[in-house]
Motif scaffolding. Structure first.
Motif, mmCIF file in Angstrom:
data_model
loop_
_atom_site.group_PDB
_atom_site.id
_atom_site.type_symbol
_atom_site.label_atom_id
_atom_site.label_comp_id
_atom_site.label_asym_id
_atom_site.label_seq_id
_atom_site.Cartn_x
_atom_site.Cartn_y
_atom_site.Cartn_z
ATOM 1 N N THR A 179 17.785 -51.313 -34.754
ATOM 2 C CA THR A 179 18.332 -52.130 -33.671
ATOM 3 C C THR A 179 18.146 -51.443 -32.326
ATOM 4 O OG1 THR A 179 19.968 -53.245 -35.040
ATOM 5 C CG2 THR A 179 20.472 -53.062 -32.702
ATOM 6 N N HIS A 180 18.284 -50.132 -32.299
ATOM 7 C CA HIS A 180 18.161 -49.382 -31.055
ATOM 8 C C HIS A 180 16.711 -49.064 -30.706
ATOM 9 C CE1 HIS A 180 22.394 -47.635 -32.080
ATOM 10 N NE2 HIS A 180 22.461 -48.842 -31.580
ATOM 11 N N ASP A 181 15.916 -48.699 -31.698
ATOM 12 C CA ASP A 181 14.727 -47.895 -31.425
ATOM 13 C C ASP A 181 13.374 -48.550 -31.657
ATOM 14 O OD1 ASP A 181 16.464 -45.734 -30.867
ATOM 15 O OD2 ASP A 181 16.539 -45.185 -32.983
ATOM 16 N N ASP A 182 13.312 -49.751 -32.223
ATOM 17 C CA ASP A 182 11.994 -50.269 -32.595
ATOM 18 C C ASP A 182 11.070 -50.400 -31.392
ATOM 19 O OD1 ASP A 182 11.399 -53.640 -32.283
ATOM 20 O OD2 ASP A 182 13.345 -52.859 -31.681
ATOM 21 N N TYR A 183 11.607 -50.809 -30.238
ATOM 22 C CA TYR A 183 10.792 -50.977 -29.035
ATOM 23 C C TYR A 183 10.162 -49.656 -28.614
ATOM 24 C CZ TYR A 183 9.631 -52.963 -24.417
ATOM 25 O OH TYR A 183 8.970 -53.420 -23.300
ATOM 26 N N PHE A 184 10.945 -48.591 -28.660
ATOM 27 C CA PHE A 184 10.483 -47.283 -28.215
ATOM 28 C C PHE A 184 9.457 -46.686 -29.169
ATOM 29 C CE2 PHE A 184 11.673 -42.651 -27.242
ATOM 30 C CZ PHE A 184 10.994 -42.643 -26.042
ATOM 31 N N VAL A 185 9.778 -46.676 -30.459
ATOM 32 C CA VAL A 185 8.896 -45.988 -31.407
ATOM 33 C C VAL A 185 7.566 -46.710 -31.582
ATOM 34 C CG1 VAL A 185 10.795 -44.874 -32.623
ATOM 35 C CG2 VAL A 185 9.972 -47.097 -33.428
ATOM 36 N N GLU A 186 7.577 -48.027 -31.509
ATOM 37 C CA GLU A 186 6.309 -48.750 -31.640
ATOM 38 C C GLU A 186 5.413 -48.523 -30.432
ATOM 39 O OE1 GLU A 186 6.197 -52.700 -33.106
ATOM 40 O OE2 GLU A 186 7.969 -52.457 -34.371
ATOM 41 N N HIS A 187 6.009 -48.425 -29.250
ATOM 42 C CA HIS A 187 5.196 -48.123 -28.064
ATOM 43 C C HIS A 187 4.686 -46.684 -28.084
ATOM 44 C CE1 HIS A 187 6.678 -51.872 -26.097
ATOM 45 N NE2 HIS A 187 5.489 -51.802 -25.532
ATOM 46 N N LEU A 188 5.516 -45.747 -28.533
ATOM 47 C CA LEU A 188 5.038 -44.362 -28.631
ATOM 48 C C LEU A 188 3.912 -44.235 -29.651
ATOM 49 C CD1 LEU A 188 8.309 -42.223 -28.416
ATOM 50 C CD2 LEU A 188 6.528 -42.460 -26.683
ATOM 51 N N ARG A 189 3.983 -45.023 -30.697
ATOM 52 C CA ARG A 189 2.878 -45.023 -31.656
ATOM 53 C C ARG A 189 1.610 -45.579 -31.012
ATOM 54 N NH1 ARG A 189 3.306 -49.564 -35.899
ATOM 55 N NH2 ARG A 189 2.872 -50.651 -33.924
ATOM 56 N N ASP A 190 1.728 -46.692 -30.301
ATOM 57 C CA ASP A 190 0.546 -47.327 -29.717
ATOM 58 C C ASP A 190 -0.015 -46.532 -28.543
ATOM 59 O OD1 ASP A 190 0.944 -49.308 -31.580
ATOM 60 O OD2 ASP A 190 1.903 -50.710 -30.187
ATOM 61 N N LEU A 191 0.861 -45.911 -27.748
ATOM 62 C CA LEU A 191 0.411 -45.185 -26.564
ATOM 63 C C LEU A 191 -0.068 -43.769 -26.880
ATOM 64 C CD1 LEU A 191 3.232 -46.243 -24.071
ATOM 65 C CD2 LEU A 191 0.860 -47.029 -24.041
ATOM 66 N N PHE A 192 0.634 -43.090 -27.813
ATOM 67 C CA PHE A 192 0.365 -41.678 -28.054
ATOM 68 C C PHE A 192 0.025 -41.352 -29.503
ATOM 69 C CE2 PHE A 192 3.670 -41.892 -24.654
ATOM 70 C CZ PHE A 192 2.820 -41.613 -23.590
ATOM 71 N N GLY A 193 -0.032 -42.365 -30.352
ATOM 72 C CA GLY A 193 -0.415 -42.146 -31.746
ATOM 73 C C GLY A 193 0.630 -41.444 -32.590
ATOM 74 N N ILE A 194 1.907 -41.524 -32.216
ATOM 75 C CA ILE A 194 2.960 -40.838 -32.957
ATOM 76 C C ILE A 194 3.556 -41.788 -33.996
ATOM 77 C CG2 ILE A 194 5.113 -39.536 -32.804
ATOM 78 C CD1 ILE A 194 4.521 -39.096 -29.837
ATOM 79 N N PRO A 195 3.492 -41.472 -35.276
ATOM 80 C CA PRO A 195 4.104 -42.331 -36.301
ATOM 81 C C PRO A 195 5.625 -42.277 -36.236
ATOM 82 C CG PRO A 195 3.282 -40.316 -37.295
ATOM 83 C CD PRO A 195 2.834 -40.279 -35.857
ATOM 84 N N PHE A 196 6.282 -43.178 -36.967
ATOM 85 C CA PHE A 196 7.742 -43.225 -36.899
ATOM 86 C C PHE A 196 8.353 -43.598 -38.242
ATOM 87 C CE2 PHE A 196 6.177 -47.415 -35.503
ATOM 88 C CZ PHE A 196 6.874 -48.271 -36.366
ATOM 89 N N ILE A 197 9.641 -43.254 -38.378
ATOM 90 C CA ILE A 197 10.476 -43.640 -39.510
ATOM 91 C C ILE A 197 11.552 -44.581 -38.973
ATOM 92 C CG2 ILE A 197 12.099 -42.850 -41.279
ATOM 93 C CD1 ILE A 197 9.249 -41.982 -41.830
ATOM 94 N N LEU A 198 11.643 -45.791 -39.559
ATOM 95 C CA LEU A 198 12.528 -46.812 -38.997
ATOM 96 C C LEU A 198 13.245 -47.608 -40.092
ATOM 97 C CD1 LEU A 198 13.048 -47.971 -36.015
ATOM 98 C CD2 LEU A 198 11.433 -49.754 -36.611
ATOM 99 N N ASN A 199 13.320 -47.086 -41.304
ATOM 100 C CA ASN A 199 13.731 -47.916 -42.438
ATOM 101 C C ASN A 199 15.231 -48.047 -42.621
ATOM 102 O OD1 ASN A 199 11.055 -48.349 -43.113
ATOM 103 N ND2 ASN A 199 10.966 -46.546 -44.428
ATOM 104 N N THR A 200 15.987 -47.038 -42.249
ATOM 105 C CA THR A 200 17.411 -47.088 -42.543
ATOM 106 C C THR A 200 18.180 -46.203 -41.579
ATOM 107 O OG1 THR A 200 19.053 -46.921 -44.316
ATOM 108 C CG2 THR A 200 17.413 -45.170 -44.198
#
Length: 506
Positions: free
Chosen positions: A277-298
């Motif tokens: 709820t908090h972070d999907d916007y941030f982590v998806e952009h960091l992945r697309d802009l800088f290639g950083i993967p993320f954990i968002l499952n729970t």
């Protein structure tokens, strides 16, 4: 996802499957969500509604070495007064030299609505620069300047060469969205556009070697642990303890972070969210802009979800065996610690209220402790909760109310369900206490709630309030409910248009 080129982020109604009006069974809600049928749910009567500007300020106020300018009438920053003391206290827990909350208002009046408020912004920026010398000046746009058309981004771009501080606009106008959590996107949008920059690369590295260099960088052990709004300092220490046990280095942001940490965020090997709820916007952009993967499952609340959270992170680094050993030790120690409390929890019926991800994980934790979850209330609901709600035991028997505020629905639901205890945020706990219920805050900056230690702390605190519920019982006997008796005879969700009523999930 690529919204960073735009000055303002989209609201969640346009970006996600989302609603803040629903009442019925959990399986029906998940079914409707997956079919894309929840965006249109509305109330024919609404008692309260959260504002994304206030939620944005709750995040921005925590940034260190930062001045906040609220562009709007002075009342739009009024909530800052109540948070000044806690913000200073918890900033100093991270940095003893940190200053407290510093915020200014452009104090727009009727004349500014006619002439425009850009001059007031310019004066506030120069005053903040001269008086406080901050690293960042965040300018928060409220409803009034958005309606009259002030060009906040253009103005700050003109002022930037004239000041040392980095200027960052945040567009979080309250009228734009029914979903208060759009505030998280607004804050992250301002961070991504203005406070992060791509890592500097050696220009002598030939193109073929660049990808190898990036690959080596991603195999480092530094992770970003994201802490927007749902993590106390005690939670940070607990989750950092678990990550460090796997040999990882932890960078915690954005709450209470220093501006330099936002630049360092682009060099991490992994972004770890505690709540989609908090972070999907941030982590998806960091992945697309800088290639950083993320954990968002729970979210790491309760044993089941903390175990999964650790295993997901360990899997990224190939540390599954170390993670399983860590989980085994922690689970055994926790079970031994909470065993004395279990007899007190047997048969206790609980109603819980919080953000969607947090409240579902809390329900799992309460079931683990031996309590019966008889109802849930979520501030809003979106697609990220579908799988979590699907995995919740006895979900078919648990009604869920999706509502930002709406205490009249909560009061009706309490009278219908007759819980023994209520878990919720402070702003809802007072209403529950009027019914005579023992209440436990579901989040406070001074309490540990996450990880294995968090589960123990919740058990310990629950046991204490259940042993001595006299205060709230006496409160209910000496206070009248603010609603007429006939309201409690109606269905709690009767004002939600197109909704499935509590007994109507047939």
């Amino acid at each position: 996802m690529d919204y960073i080129k735009e000055k303002t982020p989209p609201v969640r109604e346009d970006r996600l499957r989302v609603c803040n009006a629903y009442g019925g069974s959990c399986p029906v809600l998940v079914k409707q969500s997956r079919k894309g049928c929840i965006n249109g749910l509305r109330r024919s009567f609404s008692q309260t509604q959260g504002c994304q500007l206030n939620l944005s300020l709750a995040s921005l106020n925590t940034f260190r070495d930062t001045v906040i300018i609220v562009h709007g009438p002075v009342g739009c920053g009024g909530s800052n007064v109540s948070s000044a003391g806690s913000v200073k206290t918890f900033k100093k827990l991270r940095d003893p030299q940190a200053q407290g909350l510093i915020w200014l208002s452009t104090n727009l009046g009727e004349a500014d609505v006619i002439r425009g408020g850009e001059t007031a912004v310019q004066e506030a920026v120069f005053y903040a620069e001269q008086e406080f010398r901050p690293e960042i000046i965040m300018v928060v746009n409220s409803c009034v300047p958005a309606l009259i058309g002030d060009d906040l981004d253009g103005l700050l771009a003109e002022l930037q060469p004239q000041v040392h501080a980095r200027l960052a606009p945040v567009h979080c106008e309250g009228f734009k969205s029914r979903i208060m959590a759009s505030a998280y996107d607004a804050v992250y949008h301002g961070i991504l556009r203005n406070l992060t920059a791509p890592p500097e690369r050696d220009k002598s590295v030939i193109l073929d070697e660049t990808e190898e260099f990036r690959c080596k960088l991603r195999k480092s052990r530094t992770v970003n642990l994201l802490n927007v709004s749902s993590m106390s300092r005690a939670d940070e220490l607990e989750l950092s303890r678990l990550l460090q046990a796997l040999g990882l280095t932890v960078n915690i942001l954005p709450h209470f972070a220093h501006p330099e940490q936002f630049k360092e965020a682009t060099e991490a090997a992994l972004n770890i969210s505690i709540c989609a709820t908090h972070d999907d916007y941030f982590v998806e952009h960091l992945r697309d802009l800088f290639g950083i993967p993320f954990i968002l499952n729970t979210i790491p609340i309760g044993v089941k979800n903390t175990n999964k959270w650790i295993l997901d992170i360990a899997g990224h680094f190939g540390l599954e065996e170390q993670a399983k050993q860590l989980i085994s030790r922690e689970n055994a120690e926790l079970e031994e610690a909470i065993a004395p409390f279990r007899p007190q929890f047997q048969g206790k019926r609980v109603l819980a209220c919080a953000g969607e991800i947090r409240v579902i994980a809390t329900a799992e934790m309460l079931q683990y402790l031996g309590m019966e979850v008889i109802g849930l209330r979520a501030y809003h609901y979106d697609q990220f909760a579908d799988n979590l709600l699907d995995d919740l035991a006895n979900r078919e028997k648990i009604p869920i109310n999706v509502a930002t505020g709406q205490p009249f629905e909560q009061a009706n639901l309490i009278e219908k369900l007759k819980p023994d205890v209520y878990l919720g945020h402070v702003n809802n706990n007072g209403w529950a206490a009027r019914h005579g219920l023992p209440v436990l805050p579901i989040f406070q900056q001074s309490n540990n709630y996450m990880g294995y230690n968090g589960t123990f702390e919740v058990a310990r605190r629950l046991a204490r309030i259940l042993r001595n519920p006299a205060f709230n019982r006496n409160l209910s006997q000496n206070n009248d409910q603010p609603y007429f008796d006939h309201w409690f005879k109606e269905e709690p969700f009767s004002y939600i248009d197109g909704n499935v009523i509590l007994e109507g999930d047939r």
